[in-house]
Design a protein around this motif. Sequence first.
Motif, mmCIF file in Angstrom:
data_model
loop_
_atom_site.group_PDB
_atom_site.id
_atom_site.type_symbol
_atom_site.label_atom_id
_atom_site.label_comp_id
_atom_site.label_asym_id
_atom_site.label_seq_id
_atom_site.Cartn_x
_atom_site.Cartn_y
_atom_site.Cartn_z
ATOM 1 N N ASP A 78 0.827 -1.202 0.000
ATOM 2 C CA ASP A 78 0.000 0.000 0.000
ATOM 3 C C ASP A 78 0.864 1.256 0.000
ATOM 4 O OD1 ASP A 78 -2.328 -1.419 -0.086
ATOM 5 O OD2 ASP A 78 -2.615 -1.446 2.087
ATOM 6 N N ALA A 79 1.943 1.221 0.800
ATOM 7 C CA ALA A 79 2.801 2.402 0.905
ATOM 8 C C ALA A 79 3.481 2.687 -0.435
ATOM 9 C CB ALA A 79 3.840 2.190 1.992
ATOM 10 N N ARG A 80 3.895 1.625 -1.127
ATOM 11 C CA ARG A 80 4.530 1.838 -2.422
ATOM 12 C C ARG A 80 3.516 2.112 -3.522
ATOM 13 N NH1 ARG A 80 9.727 -0.350 -3.295
ATOM 14 N NH2 ARG A 80 10.818 -0.383 -1.315
ATOM 15 N N GLY A 81 2.267 1.767 -3.258
ATOM 16 C CA GLY A 81 1.234 2.020 -4.259
ATOM 17 C C GLY A 81 1.396 1.178 -5.507
ATOM 18 N N VAL A 82 2.033 0.028 -5.376
ATOM 19 C CA VAL A 82 2.216 -0.823 -6.548
ATOM 20 C C VAL A 82 0.945 -1.648 -6.772
ATOM 21 C CG1 VAL A 82 3.487 -2.797 -7.461
ATOM 22 C CG2 VAL A 82 4.696 -0.954 -6.299
ATOM 23 N N PRO A 83 0.404 -1.600 -7.986
ATOM 24 C CA PRO A 83 -0.802 -2.381 -8.265
ATOM 25 C C PRO A 83 -0.548 -3.871 -8.052
ATOM 26 C CG PRO A 83 -0.321 -0.860 -10.069
ATOM 27 C CD PRO A 83 0.861 -0.840 -9.146
ATOM 28 N N PHE A 84 -1.468 -4.530 -7.389
ATOM 29 C CA PHE A 84 -1.357 -5.982 -7.263
ATOM 30 C C PHE A 84 -2.741 -6.611 -7.273
ATOM 31 C CE2 PHE A 84 -2.686 -6.953 -2.873
ATOM 32 C CZ PHE A 84 -2.685 -5.680 -2.303
ATOM 33 N N VAL A 85 -2.811 -7.823 -7.793
ATOM 34 C CA VAL A 85 -4.065 -8.569 -7.746
ATOM 35 C C VAL A 85 -3.802 -9.913 -7.072
ATOM 36 C CG1 VAL A 85 -5.081 -7.495 -9.794
ATOM 37 C CG2 VAL A 85 -3.743 -9.582 -10.040
ATOM 38 N N VAL A 86 -4.831 -10.393 -6.394
ATOM 39 C CA VAL A 86 -4.762 -11.661 -5.668
ATOM 40 C C VAL A 86 -5.567 -12.705 -6.438
ATOM 41 C CG1 VAL A 86 -5.564 -12.830 -3.576
ATOM 42 C CG2 VAL A 86 -4.399 -10.612 -3.409
ATOM 43 N N LEU A 87 -4.975 -13.866 -6.663
ATOM 44 C CA LEU A 87 -5.688 -14.954 -7.330
ATOM 45 C C LEU A 87 -6.016 -16.072 -6.345
ATOM 46 C CD1 LEU A 87 -3.681 -15.394 -10.683
ATOM 47 C CD2 LEU A 87 -5.322 -13.654 -10.032
ATOM 48 N N TRP A 88 -6.926 -16.952 -6.787
ATOM 49 C CA TRP A 88 -7.201 -18.234 -6.122
ATOM 50 C C TRP A 88 -8.151 -18.150 -4.925
ATOM 51 C CZ3 TRP A 88 -3.803 -19.891 -9.736
ATOM 52 C CH2 TRP A 88 -3.884 -21.236 -10.070
ATOM 53 N N SER A 89 -8.491 -16.926 -4.504
ATOM 54 C CA SER A 89 -9.391 -16.785 -3.362
ATOM 55 C C SER A 89 -10.588 -15.936 -3.762
ATOM 56 C CB SER A 89 -8.658 -16.108 -2.196
ATOM 57 O OG SER A 89 -7.620 -16.946 -1.728
ATOM 58 N N ALA A 90 -11.571 -15.914 -2.883
ATOM 59 C CA ALA A 90 -12.663 -14.970 -3.041
ATOM 60 C C ALA A 90 -12.246 -13.661 -2.375
ATOM 61 C CB ALA A 90 -13.933 -15.525 -2.405
ATOM 62 N N PRO A 91 -12.829 -12.522 -2.785
ATOM 63 C CA PRO A 91 -12.419 -11.233 -2.219
ATOM 64 C C PRO A 91 -12.564 -11.219 -0.703
ATOM 65 C CG PRO A 91 -13.911 -10.920 -4.077
ATOM 66 C CD PRO A 91 -13.893 -12.383 -3.774
ATOM 67 N N ALA A 92 -11.528 -10.724 -0.017
ATOM 68 C CA ALA A 92 -11.565 -10.644 1.444
ATOM 69 C C ALA A 92 -12.038 -9.269 1.901
ATOM 70 C CB ALA A 92 -10.185 -10.929 2.023
ATOM 71 N N ASP A 93 -11.775 -8.254 1.103
ATOM 72 C CA ASP A 93 -12.217 -6.898 1.422
ATOM 73 C C ASP A 93 -12.333 -6.130 0.107
ATOM 74 O OD1 ASP A 93 -9.640 -5.935 0.625
ATOM 75 O OD2 ASP A 93 -8.876 -6.468 2.604
ATOM 76 N N ALA A 94 -12.760 -4.882 0.228
ATOM 77 C CA ALA A 94 -12.979 -4.098 -0.983
ATOM 78 C C ALA A 94 -11.693 -3.461 -1.503
ATOM 79 C CB ALA A 94 -14.020 -3.026 -0.708
ATOM 80 N N GLN A 95 -10.630 -3.505 -0.681
ATOM 81 C CA GLN A 95 -9.388 -2.821 -1.007
ATOM 82 C C GLN A 95 -8.618 -3.483 -2.145
ATOM 83 O OE1 GLN A 95 -7.625 -0.174 0.085
ATOM 84 N NE2 GLN A 95 -9.323 0.529 1.340
ATOM 85 N N HIS A 96 -8.497 -4.801 -2.069
ATOM 86 C CA HIS A 96 -7.543 -5.483 -2.950
ATOM 87 C C HIS A 96 -8.263 -6.271 -4.024
ATOM 88 C CE1 HIS A 96 -5.677 -5.325 1.200
ATOM 89 N NE2 HIS A 96 -5.040 -4.415 0.503
ATOM 90 N N PRO A 97 -8.011 -5.938 -5.286
ATOM 91 C CA PRO A 97 -8.695 -6.665 -6.358
ATOM 92 C C PRO A 97 -8.323 -8.143 -6.312
ATOM 93 C CG PRO A 97 -7.538 -4.727 -7.199
ATOM 94 C CD PRO A 97 -7.104 -4.917 -5.786
ATOM 95 N N THR A 98 -9.323 -8.990 -6.348
ATOM 96 C CA THR A 98 -9.131 -10.435 -6.271
ATOM 97 C C THR A 98 -9.771 -11.069 -7.484
ATOM 98 O OG1 THR A 98 -9.234 -10.283 -3.870
ATOM 99 C CG2 THR A 98 -9.555 -12.453 -4.819
ATOM 100 N N ILE A 99 -9.048 -11.962 -8.127
ATOM 101 C CA ILE A 99 -9.600 -12.671 -9.279
ATOM 102 C C ILE A 99 -9.494 -14.147 -8.945
ATOM 103 C CG2 ILE A 99 -9.312 -13.159 -11.737
ATOM 104 C CD1 ILE A 99 -8.085 -10.249 -11.898
#
Lengths: 349, 349
Positions: free
Chosen positions: B147-168
Amino acid sequence: MPEDAHPTPGRRHPTIDDVARLAGVSTATVSRSLNSPARVREATRLAVEQAVNQLGYTPNFGGQALASNRTNTIGAIIPTMENAIFARALQALQETLATRNVTLLVATSQYSPTHEEAQIRTLLARGVDGLVLIGNDRLPGAYQLLDARGVPFVVLWSAPADAQHPTIGFNNIAAAAEVAHNVIGHGHRDIAMIAGIAQGNDRARDRIQGVSQALAKAGLSLSPGHLIECHYTVKDAELAATQLLQSDRRPTAIICGNDVLAAGCLRAARQHGVEVPSDLSVTGFDDIELATAVFPPLATVRVPHRRMGANAGEALLGWLETGIRPASVVLPTEFVQRLSLGDAPPGRR
Amino acid sequence: MPEDAHPTPGRRHPTIDDVARLAGVSTATVSRSLNSPARVREATRLAVEQAVNQLGYTPNFGGQALASNRTNTIGAIIPTMENAIFARALQALQETLATRNVTLLVATSQYSPTHEEAQIRTLLARGVDGLVLIGNDRLPGAYQLLDARGVPFVVLWSAPADAQHPTIGFNNIAAAAEVAHNVIGHGHRDIAMIAGIAQGNDRARDRIQGVSQALAKAGLSLSPGHLIECHYTVKDAELAATQLLQSDRRPTAIICGNDVLAAGCLRAARQHGVEVPSDLSVTGFDDIELATAVFPPLATVRVPHRRMGANAGEALLGWLETGIRPASVVLPTEFVQRLSLGDAPPGRR
């Protein structure tokens, strides 16, 4: 490669200023071109690369620069992650590097020399201290790039091709010949081979050569149509094996270029009601986990996965610390007899 | 994470000078600390990191800086390369990135959140434009760093845990419940589970939860000793299955946390003369190539490997080009019936 790409000791090392002068650009542009090639025009990148190669400029290596410029990152470029062929070696490599807090970054070439050269360029741009590559087949440009940058690299999975490049591998020809020798020893005369695609892959080519040589020594040969090259997938091997099982003179043994191909063979045999090993023997190569997950378990070649990975790590770390190029190593392989290889059917020996 | 780690639009973006001032070092040291952390003292690195986090400094992201600073490299950190679980998704990710000349670099975390955080740090230091991560279980420090670096990241293999982090990803609980529902539908009452190690792995945990919920709904439960967690290897699963097959009340079905574990179950069954599926049903999860290379082929869950990889690539590329955070996506999974799941033995329904 140009002769002056190898600066001799005592000769002044070319500097970034030399490169900038020769390329007709600023030193900032040279730096950007080497570190973020996507940020410069293609013509500029090529001019800088030409100057780097001509001068043998080595930004990351040699003497004092060595220790201070290190990023503690090693890159590995493997053909594929699709099957587990390279997994155990990478695991051992990573564990070895981790003992000195060095991180492994992996890219894949998809068995394409063109892709591999692009991946080498990317990893160098990301500042890796050294590289691990698979096999000896690569474009001349890739070797020129590596030599010009002076980045330490070791080649795994093959026997040494020349004295220049440290290789930590094994003799694919001898290992494949040993498989064929064992198959012949079980009385098989009608032998077929499903191999990996030989173009651009010295391991696949060497395994075909090893099998051919062993057959020739026994007065046998792969009949026309009994050598099929295919991609390393279960499905492609299943198709290839089906073709062999439906051919006029069905082979009694199929030697496969690796375990994945052998798994495809087993599946084709099952679908055609062909019993393994009583009707058909099948052999693999690699001894990955798959070899004993299938049934019958595969007679195969035990490849020194973990030793290659660990040795490669030690070799690169030593090279980076001492500046002394490590020696090539040829590790032993071992034929492993398992249930998938049996005697040829009585009528067909 | 500190509130000011998210600069609001319109507010001035903190600069490298702000970071240097707050950390009490030069801007050159800030730059070195971010790009070559191995080259600065640990105390300096920590001071810079703290300043970066406090200010929400984002060297690689946001507005104008975005396009000009790109290295055209995306990093992925997967738990392991040892089996082919993540291979097809990475392949699709790589193919998608390649359409825009973006290279994929892969590191592994060995299922360890501590290692994952270190690998995130390394990939950020190598200047990746974005990251692909697996699952939602990670150390708070890893999220703070991202978050501090502001680097875009996406999470795979799970369902979304919160609204912050895009999950596919997909719903592991629902998918595992569907497996259990099918097993129960075949008349099984004595059901065991061999799961992955739940600690630090939300997918493994969710699959256990899904199976437990489905059993509970049918008035069943996993008896004590009938839930075994183990590493995702054929050998570990074989040991676990042997334990289950030798237990006083042998289960008639073993639900496995993935296909690798199920392959180990099949091997244990064969060694103990237990017929699959007439004596014992076995199910997998993932539908990797192994699922149909073993015999009998595995009833399993088809995971959207390629769609996850391709969608992740599109999401990151779009994010980098537009600056707009992509939405999370929950992809469907599908239960695949195959020979390894049959009716419970007549006396034990």
